[in-house]
Design an enzyme around this catalytic site. Structure first.
Site, PDB file in Angstrom:
ATOM      1  N   LYS A 177       0.907  -0.946   0.155  1.00 56.28           N
ATOM      2  CA  LYS A 177      -0.108  -0.120   0.158  1.00 56.28           C
ATOM      3  C   LYS A 177       0.628   1.462   0.029  1.00 56.28           C
ATOM      4  O   LYS A 177       0.698   2.149  -0.915  1.00 56.28           O
ATOM      5  CB  LYS A 177      -0.982  -0.158   0.751  1.00 56.28           C
ATOM      6  CG  LYS A 177      -1.593   1.175   1.376  1.00 56.28           C
ATOM      7  CD  LYS A 177      -2.374   1.533   2.821  1.00 56.28           C
ATOM      8  CE  LYS A 177      -1.910   2.082   4.136  1.00 56.28           C
ATOM      9  NZ  LYS A 177      -1.755   3.047   3.881  1.00 56.28           N
ATOM     10  N   ASN A 178       1.925   1.276   0.630  1.00 58.93           N
ATOM     11  CA  ASN A 178       2.600   2.572   0.879  1.00 58.93           C
ATOM     12  C   ASN A 178       3.289   2.917  -0.086  1.00 58.93           C
ATOM     13  O   ASN A 178       4.450   3.111  -0.185  1.00 58.93           O
ATOM     14  CB  ASN A 178       3.289   2.793   2.703  1.00 58.93           C
ATOM     15  CG  ASN A 178       2.414   2.978   3.790  1.00 58.93           C
ATOM     16  OD1 ASN A 178       0.922   3.261   3.492  1.00 58.93           O
ATOM     17  ND2 ASN A 178       2.613   2.264   4.933  1.00 58.93           N
ATOM     18  N   CYS A 232      -6.844   8.817   8.427  1.00 61.56           N
ATOM     19  CA  CYS A 232      -5.883   8.357   9.805  1.00 61.56           C
ATOM     20  C   CYS A 232      -5.603   9.271  10.774  1.00 61.56           C
ATOM     21  O   CYS A 232      -4.708  10.072  10.419  1.00 61.56           O
ATOM     22  CB  CYS A 232      -5.199   7.049  10.149  1.00 61.56           C
ATOM     23  SG  CYS A 232      -5.606   5.071   8.868  1.00 61.56           S
ATOM     24  N   ARG A 263      -0.120  15.722  12.600  1.00 63.74           N
ATOM     25  CA  ARG A 263       0.351  15.538  11.045  1.00 63.74           C
ATOM     26  C   ARG A 263       0.588  16.400  10.367  1.00 63.74           C
ATOM     27  O   ARG A 263       0.233  16.665   9.611  1.00 63.74           O
ATOM     28  CB  ARG A 263      -0.530  13.925  10.824  1.00 63.74           C
ATOM     29  CG  ARG A 263      -0.390  12.959  11.674  1.00 63.74           C
ATOM     30  CD  ARG A 263      -1.186  11.709  10.643  1.00 63.74           C
ATOM     31  NE  ARG A 263      -0.336  11.273   9.461  1.00 63.74           N
ATOM     32  CZ  ARG A 263      -0.895  10.083   9.045  1.00 63.74           C
ATOM     33  NH1 ARG A 263      -2.403   9.354   8.961  1.00 63.74           N
ATOM     34  NH2 ARG A 263       0.016   9.684   8.050  1.00 63.74           N
ATOM     35  N   ASP A 320       3.860   0.995  11.598  1.00 64.50           N
ATOM     36  CA  ASP A 320       2.534   0.377  11.239  1.00 64.50           C
ATOM     37  C   ASP A 320       1.872  -1.212  11.581  1.00 64.50           C
ATOM     38  O   ASP A 320       1.414  -0.842  11.210  1.00 64.50           O
ATOM     39  CB  ASP A 320       2.759   0.484   9.684  1.00 64.50           C
ATOM     40  CG  ASP A 320       2.418   1.515   9.104  1.00 64.50           C
ATOM     41  OD1 ASP A 320       3.267   1.752   7.946  1.00 64.50           O
ATOM     42  OD2 ASP A 320       2.191   2.725   9.664  1.00 64.50           O
ATOM     43  N   ARG A 328      -8.803  -0.229   3.945  1.00 64.48           N
ATOM     44  CA  ARG A 328      -8.498   0.394   3.142  1.00 64.48           C
ATOM     45  C   ARG A 328      -6.811   0.443   2.900  1.00 64.48           C
ATOM     46  O   ARG A 328      -6.176   0.766   1.796  1.00 64.48           O
ATOM     47  CB  ARG A 328      -8.115   1.931   4.046  1.00 64.48           C
ATOM     48  CG  ARG A 328      -9.751   2.383   4.328  1.00 64.48           C
ATOM     49  CD  ARG A 328      -8.672   3.776   5.439  1.00 64.48           C
ATOM     50  NE  ARG A 328      -7.616   4.732   4.612  1.00 64.48           N
ATOM     51  CZ  ARG A 328      -7.272   5.867   5.402  1.00 64.48           C
ATOM     52  NH1 ARG A 328      -7.508   6.193   6.531  1.00 64.48           N
ATOM     53  NH2 ARG A 328      -6.160   5.671   3.965  1.00 64.48           N
TER      54      ARG A 328
HETATM   55  C1  EPZ Z   1       3.713   7.239   5.485  1.00 69.06           C
HETATM   56  O1  EPZ Z   1       2.769   7.844   6.504  1.00 69.06           O
HETATM   57  C2  EPZ Z   1       2.646   6.207   5.664  1.00 69.06           C
HETATM   58  N1  EPZ Z   1       1.719   6.359   4.880  1.00 69.06           N
HETATM   59  C3  EPZ Z   1       2.340   5.663   7.254  1.00 69.06           C
HETATM   60  O2  EPZ Z   1       1.581   5.042   7.202  1.00 69.06           O
HETATM   61  C4  EPZ Z   1       3.532   6.051   8.296  1.00 69.06           C
HETATM   62  O3  EPZ Z   1       3.063   5.251   9.438  1.00 69.06           O
HETATM   63  C5  EPZ Z   1       4.425   6.624   8.089  1.00 69.06           C
HETATM   64  O4  EPZ Z   1       4.669   7.343   6.139  1.00 69.06           O
HETATM   65  C6  EPZ Z   1       6.265   6.595   8.725  1.00 69.06           C
HETATM   66  O5  EPZ Z   1       6.298   5.229   8.292  1.00 69.06           O
HETATM   67  C7  EPZ Z   1       2.187   6.353   3.743  1.00 69.06           C
HETATM   68  O6  EPZ Z   1       3.533   6.411   2.310  1.00 69.06           O
HETATM   69  C8  EPZ Z   1       0.978   6.658   2.513  1.00 69.06           C
HETATM   70  P1  EPZ Z   1       6.036  10.719   7.606  1.00 69.06           P
HETATM   71  P2  EPZ Z   1       3.958   9.990   6.680  1.00 69.06           P
HETATM   72  O7  EPZ Z   1       5.983  11.685   6.892  1.00 69.06           O
HETATM   73  O8  EPZ Z   1       4.594   9.951   4.979  1.00 69.06           O
HETATM   74  C9  EPZ Z   1       5.605  14.016  10.913  1.00 69.06           C
HETATM   75  C10 EPZ Z   1       0.061   3.479   6.928  1.00 69.06           C
HETATM   76  O9  EPZ Z   1      -0.924   3.272   8.518  1.00 69.06           O
HETATM   77  N2  EPZ Z   1       5.957  15.150   9.752  1.00 69.06           N
HETATM   78  O10 EPZ Z   1       7.359  10.221   7.799  1.00 69.06           O
HETATM   79  O11 EPZ Z   1       2.488  10.611   6.867  1.00 69.06           O
HETATM   80  C11 EPZ Z   1       4.701  13.523  11.647  1.00 69.06           C
HETATM   81  O12 EPZ Z   1       3.829  14.640  12.294  1.00 69.06           O
HETATM   82  C12 EPZ Z   1       0.450   4.696   7.111  1.00 69.06           C
HETATM   83  O13 EPZ Z   1      -0.039   2.667   6.401  1.00 69.06           O
HETATM   84  C13 EPZ Z   1       5.989  16.501  10.396  1.00 69.06           C
HETATM   85  O14 EPZ Z   1       6.201  16.686  11.858  1.00 69.06           O
HETATM   86  O15 EPZ Z   1       4.756   9.858   7.286  1.00 69.06           O
HETATM   87  C14 EPZ Z   1       5.148  11.957  12.391  1.00 69.06           C
HETATM   88  O16 EPZ Z   1       5.539  12.482  13.649  1.00 69.06           O
HETATM   89  C15 EPZ Z   1      -0.184   5.801   8.829  1.00 69.06           C
HETATM   90  N3  EPZ Z   1       6.222  17.484   9.094  1.00 69.06           N
HETATM   91  C16 EPZ Z   1       6.673  11.985  11.271  1.00 69.06           C
HETATM   92  O17 EPZ Z   1       6.844  12.758  10.618  1.00 69.06           O
HETATM   93  C17 EPZ Z   1       5.736  17.241   8.242  1.00 69.06           C
HETATM   94  O18 EPZ Z   1       5.988  18.053   7.040  1.00 69.06           O
HETATM   95  C18 EPZ Z   1       6.080  10.803   9.945  1.00 69.06           C
HETATM   96  O19 EPZ Z   1       6.074  11.363   9.158  1.00 69.06           O
HETATM   97  C19 EPZ Z   1       5.849  15.027   8.188  1.00 69.06           C
HETATM   98  C20 EPZ Z   1       5.555  14.652   9.113  1.00 69.06           C
END
Ligand code: EPZ
Length: 414
Positions: free
Chosen positions: A22-23, A116, A121, A303, A394
């Site tokens: 998915k990711n 979610c 976020r 995840d 999803r």
């Molecule tokens: C991706 O989300 C995945 N989704 C998530 O999977 C996964 O949990 C996550 O990466 C971490 O591995 C997809 O790939 C579609 P991040 P993403 O930006 O990109 C902070 C699932 O269940 N952050 O790495 O949103 C944020 O708050 C989903 O399959 C900022 O501070 O994750 C968080 O604490 C859920 N500012 C951390 O980084 C930003 O601009 C990780 O977020 C962006 C993020």
């Protein structure tokens, strides 16, 4: 109200195949909108989020056809650069359309994404990345607009955000000159996106501590097949570890599972891996893990944190899980405790293993939390009702069918 009805206590036996990740597919579909050609993607999982991404591509003016696990995309007709709040509200990862649209059309408008609820976020790393590439960005509480001709530069991420890395990397394909992203996401799904973009004519070089992108100005169509879903695989392995039994997953390797493989060994499972499958055997008796810290790849993945919390709730002793990625990824705790788990929370989750869980009515609040409740119900004594399982669909292709094929007594009532 829709629900899963599960009669727990049955060991899992059998063989299932792992679906496309998915990711990986979601950012690849976002980047496909940046190509000016036709993209064919094999091993595309039949999950709700893929349909949401397809809806966005059509909204933008593109065409899509999804059949027999193959996604056909024609992005030539795309002529819009703003994503509606309606579709963005369904899925947080809709934000990964932005980098490609900004690069291809020199502008993009995007509402604050939904998806979610896992705590804060923010999207500051995405916006800061676009600004660093010389885009003008206007943002307010409703969303943001970015526009302008992009120029390559060095970008140092304060946090290895998966989505921000993916957005910046895709946008940088269209920038004048070279971009280097330092402290990038190292997730396999980010590498898969880079490989996809290179098949579309990009010049991306992913190294251990940085990603180098030479601007090429445009991206063409291609044929591509996404990597297997390591999170889906881990979920089913955790389920079999909890119920006891023996299952084989086809289409995944120990290397692709990484730290998850090691954690299953620590929990007392027997594992065998070949060049394209993993077999897990479990007596259902699980060892606790003193302390595990969830962290960005190659650490233990957030995840699978909810599913690991379920597994350790049956271990013979005390375990501690520190979730460092999402500060709100804890809504499964109360639901697991309704099933007899003994989990408390301060800065970490403290899990005192119990001899068994019992059936209960539990509420899904998000995708991975819902999966965690399901695998707990499979191991619990008695019948459980899991409310709103659509969250799970999803991200898990044929979720109920795959579990049934392993011997689970599970029914879905929409
Ligand atoms: C991706 O989300 C995945 N989704 C998530 O999977 C996964 O949990 C996550 O990466 C971490 O591995 C997809 O790939 C579609 P991040 P993403 O930006 O990109 C902070 C699932 O269940 N952050 O790495 O949103 C944020 O708050 C989903 O399959 C900022 O501070 O994750 C968080 O604490 C859920 N500012 C951390 O980084 C930003 O601009 C990780 O977020 C962006 C993020």
């Amino acid at each position: 109200m829709s629900e899963l009805r599960i009669a727990g206590g049955k060991k899992l036996f059998g063989k299932i195949s792992v679906s496309g990740a998915k990711n990986a597919i979601l950012p690849i579909l976002g980047a496909a909108a940046a190509t000016d050609g036709k993209v064919t993607i094999y091993n595309c999982p039949d999950i709700t989020d893929v349909y949401t991404s397809a809806e966005i591509i059509k909204e933008l003016g593109g065409n899509v056809l999804f059949e027999d696990g193959i996604m056909y995309i024609d992005s030539m007709g795309i002529n819009k650069t703003s994503i509606s709040a309606n579709t963005a509200s369904k899925m947080r990862s809709s934000i990964t359309f932005c980098g490609g649209l900004l690069g291809r059309f020199k502008e993009v408008s995007f509402p604050i994404p939904g998806g979610c609820v896992l705590g804060d976020r923010p999207i500051d790393l995405h916006i800061d990345g676009f600004k660093a590439l010389s885009a003008e960005v206007f943002s307010d509480e409703s969303g943001f607009t970015a526009k302008g001709r992009l120029k390559g530069t060095d970008i140092h991420l304060r946090y290895p955000s998966v989505g921000a890395t993916q957005n910046i990397m895709t946008a940088a394909c269209f920038a004048d000159g070279k971009t280097v992203i330092y402290n990038p996401s190292k997730e396999p799904e980010t590498k898969d996106l880079a490989d996809f973009l290179n098949m579309c004519g990009a010049k991306i070089n992913t190294k251990s501590d940085k990603i180098e992108v030479e601007g090429v100005g445009n991206l063409s169509g291609c044929f591509y097949s996404v990597i297997p879903d390591r999170i889906e695989a881990g979920t089913y392995l955790f389920a079999a570890a909890m119920t006891g039994g023996k299952i084989t997953l086809e289409g995944i390797t120990a290397t692709e599972l990484g730290e998850v493989y090691n954690v299953l060994l620590k929990a007392g499972c027997e594992l065998k891996s070949s060049e394209n499958s993993i077999t897990l055997k479990s007596s259902g008796i699980l060892s606790p893990i003193d302390k595990i810290t969830v962290s960005p790849y190659p650490g233990f993945p957030t995840d699978l944190q909810p599913q690991l919390t379920s597994l350790l709730s049956l271990a013979k002793g005390k375990s501690i899980i520190e979730e460092t990625v999402f500060n709100g990824r804890n809504r499964h705790i109360n639901e697991l405790n309704k099933m007899g788990a003994n989990i408390s929370e301060d800065s970490s989750f403290i899990i005192n293993g119990v001899p068994s869980l019992h059936g209960a009515e539990a509420q899904c609040h998000d995708l991975r939390g819902g999966a965690a409740l399901t695998i707990a119900a499979l191991a619990a004594k008695g019948t459980s009702i899991i409310k709103d399982p659509e969250y799970i669909f999803r991200g898990y292709e044929n979720f109920v069918e795959k579990l049934k094929s392993l011997g689970a007594d599970i029914e879905y009532y929409s």
